[in-house]
Design an enzyme around this catalytic site. Sequence first.
Site, PDB file in Angstrom:
ATOM      1  N   CYS A  48       0.027 -11.019  -0.867  1.00 58.09           N
ATOM      2  CA  CYS A  48       0.450 -11.192   0.531  1.00 58.09           C
ATOM      3  C   CYS A  48      -0.382 -12.228   1.282  1.00 58.09           C
ATOM      4  O   CYS A  48      -0.047 -12.584   2.418  1.00 58.09           O
ATOM      5  CB  CYS A  48       0.416  -9.863   1.264  1.00 58.09           C
ATOM      6  SG  CYS A  48       1.640  -8.717   0.614  1.00 58.09           S
ATOM      7  N   HIS A  74       0.180 -10.706   9.109  1.00 50.63           N
ATOM      8  CA  HIS A  74       1.033 -10.314   7.987  1.00 50.63           C
ATOM      9  C   HIS A  74       1.807  -9.051   8.362  1.00 50.63           C
ATOM     10  O   HIS A  74       1.254  -8.135   8.968  1.00 50.63           O
ATOM     11  CB  HIS A  74       0.155 -10.073   6.759  1.00 50.63           C
ATOM     12  CG  HIS A  74       0.914  -9.554   5.584  1.00 50.63           C
ATOM     13  ND1 HIS A  74       2.066 -10.157   5.130  1.00 50.63           N
ATOM     14  CD2 HIS A  74       0.704  -8.476   4.775  1.00 50.63           C
ATOM     15  CE1 HIS A  74       2.524  -9.483   4.088  1.00 50.63           C
ATOM     16  NE2 HIS A  74       1.717  -8.462   3.861  1.00 50.63           N
ATOM     17  N   ASN A 132       8.373  -6.133   4.659  1.00 44.67           N
ATOM     18  CA  ASN A 132       7.277  -6.962   4.132  1.00 44.67           C
ATOM     19  C   ASN A 132       7.846  -7.964   3.124  1.00 44.67           C
ATOM     20  O   ASN A 132       8.231  -7.589   2.017  1.00 44.67           O
ATOM     21  CB  ASN A 132       6.244  -6.049   3.470  1.00 44.67           C
ATOM     22  CG  ASN A 132       5.041  -6.819   2.945  1.00 44.67           C
ATOM     23  OD1 ASN A 132       5.052  -8.045   2.877  1.00 44.67           O
ATOM     24  ND2 ASN A 132       4.005  -6.101   2.550  1.00 44.67           N
TER      25      ASN A 132
HETATM   26  O1  UT7 Z   1       1.308  -6.176   2.077  1.00 43.19           O
HETATM   27  C1  UT7 Z   1       0.406  -5.831   1.073  1.00 43.19           C
HETATM   28  C2  UT7 Z   1      -0.475  -4.761   1.478  1.00 43.19           C
HETATM   29  N1  UT7 Z   1       0.246  -3.517   1.597  1.00 43.19           N
HETATM   30  C3  UT7 Z   1       0.050  -2.771   2.654  1.00 43.19           C
HETATM   31  O2  UT7 Z   1      -0.650  -3.156   3.553  1.00 43.19           O
HETATM   32  C4  UT7 Z   1       0.677  -1.400   2.658  1.00 43.19           C
HETATM   33  C5  UT7 Z   1      -0.349  -0.367   3.071  1.00 43.19           C
HETATM   34  N2  UT7 Z   1       0.138   0.996   3.033  1.00 43.19           N
HETATM   35  C6  UT7 Z   1       1.078   1.476   3.876  1.00 43.19           C
HETATM   36  O3  UT7 Z   1       1.679   0.741   4.637  1.00 43.19           O
HETATM   37  C7  UT7 Z   1       1.319   2.967   3.889  1.00 43.19           C
HETATM   38  O4  UT7 Z   1       0.328   3.611   3.125  1.00 43.19           O
HETATM   39  C8  UT7 Z   1       2.719   3.381   3.343  1.00 43.19           C
HETATM   40  C9  UT7 Z   1       3.797   2.953   4.326  1.00 43.19           C
HETATM   41  C10 UT7 Z   1       2.975   2.782   1.986  1.00 43.19           C
HETATM   42  C11 UT7 Z   1       2.782   4.913   3.237  1.00 43.19           C
HETATM   43  O5  UT7 Z   1       2.452   5.515   4.484  1.00 43.19           O
HETATM   44  P1  UT7 Z   1       1.346   6.669   4.576  1.00 43.19           P
HETATM   45  O6  UT7 Z   1       1.308   7.100   5.979  1.00 43.19           O
HETATM   46  O7  UT7 Z   1       0.086   6.149   3.968  1.00 43.19           O
HETATM   47  O8  UT7 Z   1       1.998   7.813   3.710  1.00 43.19           O
HETATM   48  P2  UT7 Z   1       1.429   8.549   2.419  1.00 43.19           P
HETATM   49  O9  UT7 Z   1       1.601   7.708   1.212  1.00 43.19           O
HETATM   50  O10 UT7 Z   1       0.083   9.117   2.697  1.00 43.19           O
HETATM   51  O11 UT7 Z   1       2.418   9.764   2.360  1.00 43.19           O
HETATM   52  C12 UT7 Z   1       2.466  10.783   3.384  1.00 43.19           C
HETATM   53  C13 UT7 Z   1       3.586  11.747   3.052  1.00 43.19           C
HETATM   54  C14 UT7 Z   1       3.530  12.240   1.618  1.00 43.19           C
HETATM   55  O12 UT7 Z   1       4.001  13.568   1.606  1.00 43.19           O
HETATM   56  P3  UT7 Z   1       2.988  14.819   1.538  1.00 43.19           P
HETATM   57  O13 UT7 Z   1       2.201  14.609   0.284  1.00 43.19           O
HETATM   58  O14 UT7 Z   1       2.138  14.701   2.784  1.00 43.19           O
HETATM   59  O15 UT7 Z   1       3.888  15.991   1.524  1.00 43.19           O
HETATM   60  C15 UT7 Z   1       4.504  11.370   0.902  1.00 43.19           C
HETATM   61  O16 UT7 Z   1       5.027  11.955  -0.253  1.00 43.19           O
HETATM   62  O17 UT7 Z   1       4.836  11.077   3.196  1.00 43.19           O
HETATM   63  C16 UT7 Z   1       5.566  11.153   1.967  1.00 43.19           C
HETATM   64  N3  UT7 Z   1       6.321   9.930   1.791  1.00 43.19           N
HETATM   65  C17 UT7 Z   1       7.548   9.754   2.287  1.00 43.19           C
HETATM   66  N4  UT7 Z   1       8.364  10.545   3.000  1.00 43.19           N
HETATM   67  C18 UT7 Z   1       9.557  10.069   3.356  1.00 43.19           C
HETATM   68  C19 UT7 Z   1       5.935   8.804   1.161  1.00 43.19           C
HETATM   69  N5  UT7 Z   1       6.912   7.882   1.222  1.00 43.19           N
HETATM   70  C20 UT7 Z   1       7.923   8.452   1.920  1.00 43.19           C
HETATM   71  C21 UT7 Z   1       9.185   7.999   2.329  1.00 43.19           C
HETATM   72  N6  UT7 Z   1       9.973   8.831   3.050  1.00 43.19           N
HETATM   73  N7  UT7 Z   1       9.654   6.769   2.029  1.00 43.19           N
END
Ligand code: UT7
Length: 332
Positions: free
Chosen positions: A116, A256, A286
Amino acid sequence: MSKISAAITAVGGYVPDFILSNKVLEGMVDTNDEWITSRTGIKERRILKNENEGTSYMAIKAAEDLIAKKNINPKEIELVIVATTTPDIPVASTAAYTATKIGAVNAFSYDLQAACSSFLYALSTAASFIESKRYKKILVIGADKMSSIIDYTDRATCIIFGDGAGAVLLEPNQEGLGLQDEYLRSDGVGREFLKIDAGGSILPASHKTIDEGKHFVHQEGKTVFKYAVSKMSDACSKILERNNLTGEDVDWLVPHQANLRIIDAASNRMKLPEEKVLKNIHRYGNTTSATLPLLLFDFEKNLKKGDNLIFAAFGGGFTWGSIYLKWAYNSN
Ligand code: UT7
């Protein structure tokens, strides 16, 4: 003679017509519009559906848009850099194909890959060529067809990424405009957290790697998120400090577009009001190497000659950084 700096003198862009909305994703994986919107800020992304068309298709369209708007002869372009993480095919340069197709027949060209941060690094590289007076017209294109490496059964990644391309022309400037300073970094500690396991030299493609789904992007979102917030904010602070700037001196933050919460965290740390922060993540998601030039493309009319722009990016590798640039023209 006054010092030569590298200024952006034109912008072009392209996104595919096909819109993949949160609503449609709800029918593909276990997710919902509310979760995606609140956790990422994304409402929809563009997908290149054309069969047999890759990243160069969009890079060419973005470059052609720029060439038409600026009314330049492509034969005058001396270098074409395509910043991308999704080249058309391995080995053969996507930039070489792009340059030939747009008629930049007197240019040399190459791809630059830094996930990125690719566009930011490419901007820095191109600027050095201008500042050293080696070349006078360089096209930098950020383009990615992220849909080609995303698993649309994995809700952790498929909701984030989209396809698109943006292009900028860099030319010498003697009025003190253009690139002023940069703070660019990388750290291999990040390799495990955002990657594609197979298809490279460590684990070449095989039936097994395909069966195991190892050719798709894998991301440990939480870890990447934490690093992104801290490193992107840190890079911006360093650039401001080094140039004796405060948030008040910044006209536009050009961040970004990975996650609205990362953008908000970085802009809050700089004490920037929301109206100074460029955002289009809700429309495109993204697009990796294309996010920064697509922001310039979408907001070109808002940018005024002399405005202070702070670019910031963070990506796989890890790679990250910030660039301070003075905008060089008013668009009509
Ligand atoms: O551009 C390159 C660099 N990349 C980035 O900067 C991305 C950085 N990361 C992020 O933007 C975020 O971490 C994500 C958007 C990928 C994920 O968001 P998060 O708030 O970190 O969620 P998480 O992975 O901690 O998941 C929280 C909960 C989980 O459920 P439990 O374990 O709390 O029950 C996940 O299973 O949300 C669940 N979850 C979803 N629920 C509905 C994960 N993805 C989804 C989804 N829809 N698409």
